[in-house]
Design a protein around this motif. Structure first.
Motif, PDB file in Angstrom:
ATOM      1  N   ASP A  53       0.856  -1.198   0.000  1.00 50.90           N
ATOM      2  CA  ASP A  53       0.000   0.000   0.000  1.00 50.90           C
ATOM      3  C   ASP A  53       0.888   1.242   0.000  1.00 50.90           C
ATOM      4  O   ASP A  53       1.167   1.840   1.027  1.00 50.90           O
ATOM      5  CB  ASP A  53      -0.889  -0.043   1.250  1.00 50.90           C
ATOM      6  CG  ASP A  53      -1.875   1.109   1.277  1.00 50.90           C
ATOM      7  OD1 ASP A  53      -1.827   1.960   0.381  1.00 50.90           O
ATOM      8  OD2 ASP A  53      -2.686   1.141   2.214  1.00 50.90           O
ATOM      9  N   VAL A  61     -21.017   2.640   6.109  1.00 47.91           N
ATOM     10  CA  VAL A  61     -20.220   2.300   4.938  1.00 47.91           C
ATOM     11  C   VAL A  61     -20.935   1.391   3.954  1.00 47.91           C
ATOM     12  O   VAL A  61     -20.427   1.161   2.854  1.00 47.91           O
ATOM     13  CB  VAL A  61     -18.874   1.665   5.340  1.00 47.91           C
ATOM     14  CG1 VAL A  61     -18.076   2.660   6.162  1.00 47.91           C
ATOM     15  CG2 VAL A  61     -19.082   0.372   6.073  1.00 47.91           C
ATOM     16  N   ALA A  68     -17.943  -1.063  10.756  1.00 43.56           N
ATOM     17  CA  ALA A  68     -16.895  -0.853   9.759  1.00 43.56           C
ATOM     18  C   ALA A  68     -16.538   0.614   9.594  1.00 43.56           C
ATOM     19  O   ALA A  68     -15.482   0.934   9.052  1.00 43.56           O
ATOM     20  CB  ALA A  68     -17.349  -1.442   8.420  1.00 43.56           C
ATOM     21  N   THR A  92     -13.036   1.829  10.858  1.00 43.47           N
ATOM     22  CA  THR A  92     -11.944   1.288  10.065  1.00 43.47           C
ATOM     23  C   THR A  92     -11.791   2.062   8.762  1.00 43.47           C
ATOM     24  O   THR A  92     -10.677   2.440   8.373  1.00 43.47           O
ATOM     25  CB  THR A  92     -12.195  -0.206   9.776  1.00 43.47           C
ATOM     26  OG1 THR A  92     -12.021  -0.930  10.988  1.00 43.47           O
ATOM     27  CG2 THR A  92     -11.248  -0.742   8.726  1.00 43.47           C
ATOM     28  N   GLY A 108      -8.637   4.754   7.694  1.00 50.24           N
ATOM     29  CA  GLY A 108      -7.835   4.669   6.479  1.00 50.24           C
ATOM     30  C   GLY A 108      -7.942   5.907   5.608  1.00 50.24           C
ATOM     31  O   GLY A 108      -7.173   6.062   4.660  1.00 50.24           O
ATOM     32  N   VAL A 131     -10.148  -2.605   3.345  1.00 44.18           N
ATOM     33  CA  VAL A 131     -10.788  -1.292   3.294  1.00 44.18           C
ATOM     34  C   VAL A 131     -10.047  -0.225   4.088  1.00 44.18           C
ATOM     35  O   VAL A 131     -10.403   0.952   3.996  1.00 44.18           O
ATOM     36  CB  VAL A 131     -12.247  -1.363   3.776  1.00 44.18           C
ATOM     37  CG1 VAL A 131     -13.022  -2.283   2.879  1.00 44.18           C
ATOM     38  CG2 VAL A 131     -12.322  -1.797   5.218  1.00 44.18           C
ATOM     39  N   ALA A 132      -9.014  -0.603   4.863  1.00 46.01           N
ATOM     40  CA  ALA A 132      -8.209   0.452   5.475  1.00 46.01           C
ATOM     41  C   ALA A 132      -7.406   1.199   4.421  1.00 46.01           C
ATOM     42  O   ALA A 132      -6.841   2.248   4.700  1.00 46.01           O
ATOM     43  CB  ALA A 132      -7.288  -0.119   6.549  1.00 46.01           C
ATOM     44  N   GLY A 133      -7.339   0.659   3.219  1.00 41.63           N
ATOM     45  CA  GLY A 133      -6.732   1.374   2.089  1.00 41.63           C
ATOM     46  C   GLY A 133      -7.721   1.342   0.937  1.00 41.63           C
ATOM     47  O   GLY A 133      -7.527   0.641  -0.056  1.00 41.63           O
ATOM     48  N   LEU A 134      -8.789   2.098   1.093  1.00 40.18           N
ATOM     49  CA  LEU A 134      -9.981   1.948   0.259  1.00 40.18           C
ATOM     50  C   LEU A 134      -9.692   2.109  -1.223  1.00 40.18           C
ATOM     51  O   LEU A 134     -10.329   1.482  -2.072  1.00 40.18           O
ATOM     52  CB  LEU A 134     -11.014   2.993   0.710  1.00 40.18           C
ATOM     53  CG  LEU A 134     -12.453   2.781   0.316  1.00 40.18           C
ATOM     54  CD1 LEU A 134     -12.996   1.489   0.880  1.00 40.18           C
ATOM     55  CD2 LEU A 134     -13.307   3.941   0.839  1.00 40.18           C
ATOM     56  N   ALA A 153     -14.341  -5.833   7.425  1.00 32.45           N
ATOM     57  CA  ALA A 153     -15.188  -4.797   6.846  1.00 32.45           C
ATOM     58  C   ALA A 153     -15.332  -4.935   5.336  1.00 32.45           C
ATOM     59  O   ALA A 153     -16.250  -4.352   4.751  1.00 32.45           O
ATOM     60  CB  ALA A 153     -14.605  -3.420   7.194  1.00 32.45           C
ATOM     61  N   VAL A 171     -18.446  -3.415   2.806  1.00 34.21           N
ATOM     62  CA  VAL A 171     -18.231  -2.367   1.808  1.00 34.21           C
ATOM     63  C   VAL A 171     -18.595  -2.890   0.425  1.00 34.21           C
ATOM     64  O   VAL A 171     -19.295  -2.224  -0.355  1.00 34.21           O
ATOM     65  CB  VAL A 171     -16.773  -1.867   1.884  1.00 34.21           C
ATOM     66  CG1 VAL A 171     -16.465  -0.936   0.720  1.00 34.21           C
ATOM     67  CG2 VAL A 171     -16.537  -1.137   3.200  1.00 34.21           C
TER      68      VAL A 171
END
Lengths: 220, 220, 220, 220, 220, 220, 220, 220
Positions: A8, G124, G152, G155, G159, H124-127, H152, H156
């Motif tokens: 990432d 979300v 969610a 979280t 991010g 999803v922490a790095g969407l 999550a 999403v």
């Protein structure tokens, strides 16, 4: 298996964190691919929960680049960020048995260039040991309090200092303490106002929370 | 339904306790039968967890014989035992919300003729309140420490006094504290050496444990 | 890593206990530092949950000073306290499989200079075995009752003797008994009045509770 | 809503049981439909967990046909089966608070034509009360043992009699005993060989198990 | 350590069972002492949960006397009881993975002189396999049904046969099935009337329950 | 409080679902605001878990627009979508007590214009009732199987039909069945291949899953 | 009962917080005593979890001094602190059903003189609603994210923004979501680095944590 | 031991699945018997959870016939089914650590002749990583979403695509995430409408669910 890894790379740009690699659940094949990508991309990485065994199975050139600390099982792959300014975080472990977590927090802070002070063996069953150090602790705007078993330390701290207190339960102990849920629940149920809590054994996460707070405070 | 009740008349002879009646799960019909038997046998009884509603539904002659305390929901059916000697037990509640349990312990001790001191609102998130009273507490050979939520009070006490410490978790609180398991586990996992623990909300049991200890100590 | 260890030297003065070292969660490096400090300070120590493996990895001079008992995994580092007076504690194990905990309690009592009697294989599924020994048990002011699985032994004992009864659940068993929560809950929920309970497998803690009680009773 | 109900008319033919109706989770509309079908089919029914409120809301003609017992909350809709032969089942409740379950078992047995003896207030914290009745109990080939809290009664019974012992945990109690899981686990983990266990509060099921066993034994 | 062992020699006389030894939690030292006592007393023993490793570490003369079956990990120390009469118990395993428990039940029955039939791979996700065998099963007065995961087998059986059905959950499976609590709860919550349940993996206990029932039925 | 509500008007466009309103946790003030917005926007809404009490407290004009079904506690606010094509979903409830969930699924399907067949009282403890209907069930490409307690129905169905099977556990039952976790775990651990599972009591969600599948299948 | 109350008057001086009163577990008698002491001491108080019923039973003069907000069940007893500076905290609720917690946080912040922005209905599952507001959120140094069920939201936020994120799980939901443990665990296990977590429904605590952070940041 | 194995040869005919063998809980003796039967019957088999150790202990002729993939621990015994048509399933893993489960799903689909696309590292922490791939995912009628920890990702996804979404929680993680219950509950409690869920780590089951759906859709 080349396609299983996608680092990432935007995280630093978006959140201000480099990517950290949680090594425990990953195979050595995947870890090697990750380090290969890092070398190719000129990235440094923070490695957490890297076991002795995993370390010994990595390709020697990768292994040679890792600055490893065995109690916290953390590794710096590449040089850590330079330290800027004085310590603004106290990392406190209730007992010697909790150091594997507090050291992970301290090493993470150091990786990101933040000095910190480590204090150990100040569990509240021997309250006088904590009270001897309390003035030193009060001077830090952020306090990370690591404790297992009854986890009374963060509650007592939360009543003695007005700093931000981040509690980290540990999985140390036996019987009902085993696994850390007792310590976790004691922290969540704390009667000290405004105590924040992390997942069990999550020293890395506590350091990241401290980093978000230090960023909000601004440069010292 | 006469046959559903069989009071344990040998208990006093064998264990030194009169029978106590846990009222909450019993129907008013059964409670009435028990009090009838007590009247016929010339017995006094300690009634615990007797709700306002149950009390109001008992036959008036029985109701009139009951000395009732509403916070602890305890009743003395007949005169309690005479008090002999000075207080040897401290009954401590971390907060006002825990008094429903600590009062049950205090009332049970008093029923069996033991004076005691009650201390409230000394939770460890405000440590100075506890430290003000600690010398008074140290003079008692037995300390009953009642606390909910993080339940850090008995651990701190266990490290400050050399007396026997009996921890009683309470079910007060919300979220993970709800029901009292967090407090129970924090006490069982305590790092204070030799802390003994009772079931959640069991003030009566704590008093009985104190009675066994006082009997072992002998008359004051 | 010198700074990770800070022995609680005031404990004896405040609580009447020497510090005991829970070895299981500690690294051999930390254990060695602790024993080094003890030698330097002229201290004796009680070591609990010291595994065979840990013992074998200690420096030979330290290892030579340890009087080790393998079933309880306890070690005396330095001579234990002298025994004064007759046995005042009965340490009872429901079955052979529970001896690893009852022996820890017995060894801890002995370390602090208290004689005690050990009784084994008196589980209540064979009630006659317990009844044969009950008069001997009744003469002790403190009874430590160690049991796993259904943990009915302390309840039956609590109804047969007027002594202080300290229940210790063990983690022995399979299925719902595994880990000891069933035994723990059965003891906490006991209908025997005044039964006190320790954490699962906590023979050391039961002995410390007994020590607090014996101190309250005074010299025999 | 006629289509929501389909009584299992083959059950008697296949298993030897009439259908029993668990009333608690059913609406009065559904209960009325069931009783309508029973009247139309000329069936008798055993109603379990029928609350006072539900009973009072049924159409009066149905209500008039129900022989209701309030502690067990059971109802006979139509005449029960005739009793044949002497009692072969002992239904034992540890305390008065457990009678709501033991009575359900006794009423179910009686519905199916089986005499039984009920014994109450023989909890093992007062062992002498149980031992007074043990010879009477030993004469029954099937023993249903109902207990909450520590649930030590079935374990002690299982070690004293060679009959079939069916344990039924109750949800009576507070703290860790609340809901009955402690009692359930203590029974499942029992060290008495061959103790069988039912769901919490399932007096009806215990009676059905007894019926299967009595059928295997054959007519007395 | 001689005093740690006290075999229950009265059990056979009181309950009709020889003592069985649960080997898993015992040290080899204790096992050897037990077998020594058995040899001296001229006793035969049933050994359960005896691991390969434990077996291999016993003194050779003891090892030579043991008839060992590896899947169930059971051993006969001395000759089992003679078989009398035809099979009256069906021991059914839902899948191959459950045989480690069903075999323990079958071996226990055989030890006590009871023939039985074993049936495997009849899980209800392939219902036709069970229905092919159902007439054979119906002829047995006692059915032991061993299943893990969803544990639907005993419920389906309980609706198809009028025999006594003893359910034994197994710890086989992963995710929510791991450890066997799902299977245990599914059996306890079964809508089949009169299904009795044992602790997870307790094939030995199921056989003991069957023995109590067969004794109540009397000789075939 | 106008700002607390923000209906998700893009959901239909993105996912093909109108927004549905889970009413149970909402105050009547909030519900009224939602219905006001719907009237203003010309929207129809599906209301789930709308209690009798909530319904009666709504403003009469809103109440008059609601087509309410009391067992499922669902309401159509505005006309449901037109039905197109034959039934392609079977909604099956193991017992009458489970209809509150299966009806919610059926009503949701109907709201979105999908016919379906409802089948009740086919629990596997009376297997013949299910087998009578199995051919009818097999003709549906999607099967929603609603069951509580042991929840064996979806497993048996999953082995009998090749359709998509969606299991929905219910919270009906007492003891270990109470709350529905036993049923949930039994479904998740099912040995029937490819059984999908929804949250406890989530009939609405099961219908939404069916809608996603029917959309993938395309028009009938 | 005068002695049951001891307000912690040093808290403001030590921690910078006035004492807040958790009203739910307290009797009206105790609440009245507390307000009496506050009036006598000239103190203002923040009242949390004050039910409608409790409010209505307070003495009218006390009731008249309380500024009450019904969704959060908070009351200001006396004037809140003056607001200084612009909003530096975003209080975000995933859905309308979570407002009872987010409003408690917002009201607590306002009590202590901190402006804040409230945002609702950005769960979300409808990601576009959150993305519309994300720039506004990013400008706040502290973000309180309140969510139940899958939880969610924190979280995803963790991010997307580099601010301090404090997650508060709510007890809203049914089935596995009921009580809030699912939401709590999802937040603790979050893969977003440095997310801090509070006890279930603890909006007050989240505001206190924000206050500690704002104090560390210093005046705006 | 020949009688312990009975392959379900009718499954393919009834459900359209060949039998798959869950290898982890089976002994090598049983596995060998199964493969012997398969060879004799001319069957191909899918082997799941086949450990390296088990593989290495199989008879070499069997081992030579197995196409083994080590991350998923799956083996094809015999040639897999031919692939027909384009990919209709997306198999998505939130992180590299989840691939052991997503690969099991992909391999199962491939075994049954279904092409699929695998996507990794889109947590999803790095969407932004997920949003880059979302159009590709939307084109698949079935999406398998594999995630641990906060899980999550499926929520999403369920809000972004209208396809069928099958969530599979993984047991990856530590503290409250350990074992996968947090991830499981987060998926079950998801606010995304119509998300279906499998047991923890059950990639095989997710593929079987996809197969049922693809069969309902019909040939592409």
């Amino acid at each position: 298996m080349q396609q299983d890894i996608k680092l990432d790379l935007e995280r630093h740009w978006r959140l201000g964190f480099d990517e950290a690699i949680l090594c425990a659940p990953k195979s050595v094949i995947h870890l090697t691919q990750i380090l290969d990508q890092a070398v190719q991309g000129g990235l440094r990485l923070l490695l957490t929960r890297l076991s002795d065994r995993q370390l010994s199975e990595l390709p020697p050139p990768h292994r040679a680049r890792i600055d490893y600390e065995p109690i916290s099982r953390t590794g710096y792959f590449g040089a850590p960020h330079d330290v800027v300014g004085p310590a603004r975080v106290a990392v406190i472990a209730a007992g010697t048995s909790d150091v594997y977590v507090s050291r992970e927090a301290a090493r993470t802070l150091r990786y990101y260039g933040h000095a910190n002070i480590e204090i150990t063996d100040v569990g509240v069953a021997g309250l006088w040991r904590l009270l001897e150090r309390i003035d030193e602790i009060r001077r830090m705007p952020v306090v990370i309090a690591v404790a297992g078993m009854d986890a009374a330390l963060p509650t007592v701290l939360g009543g003695l200092v007005s700093s931000v207190v981040i509690g980290v339960p540990t999985s140390v102990g036996y019987g009902v303490a085993s696994g850390g849920e007792s310590a976790l629940c004691a922290m969540l149920a704390s009667c000290a106002p405004g105590l924040t809590v992390m997942n069990i054994d999550n020293g890395y996460g506590a350091a990241c929370a401290a980093l978000r707070i230090l960023r909000a405070i601004g440069p010292s």
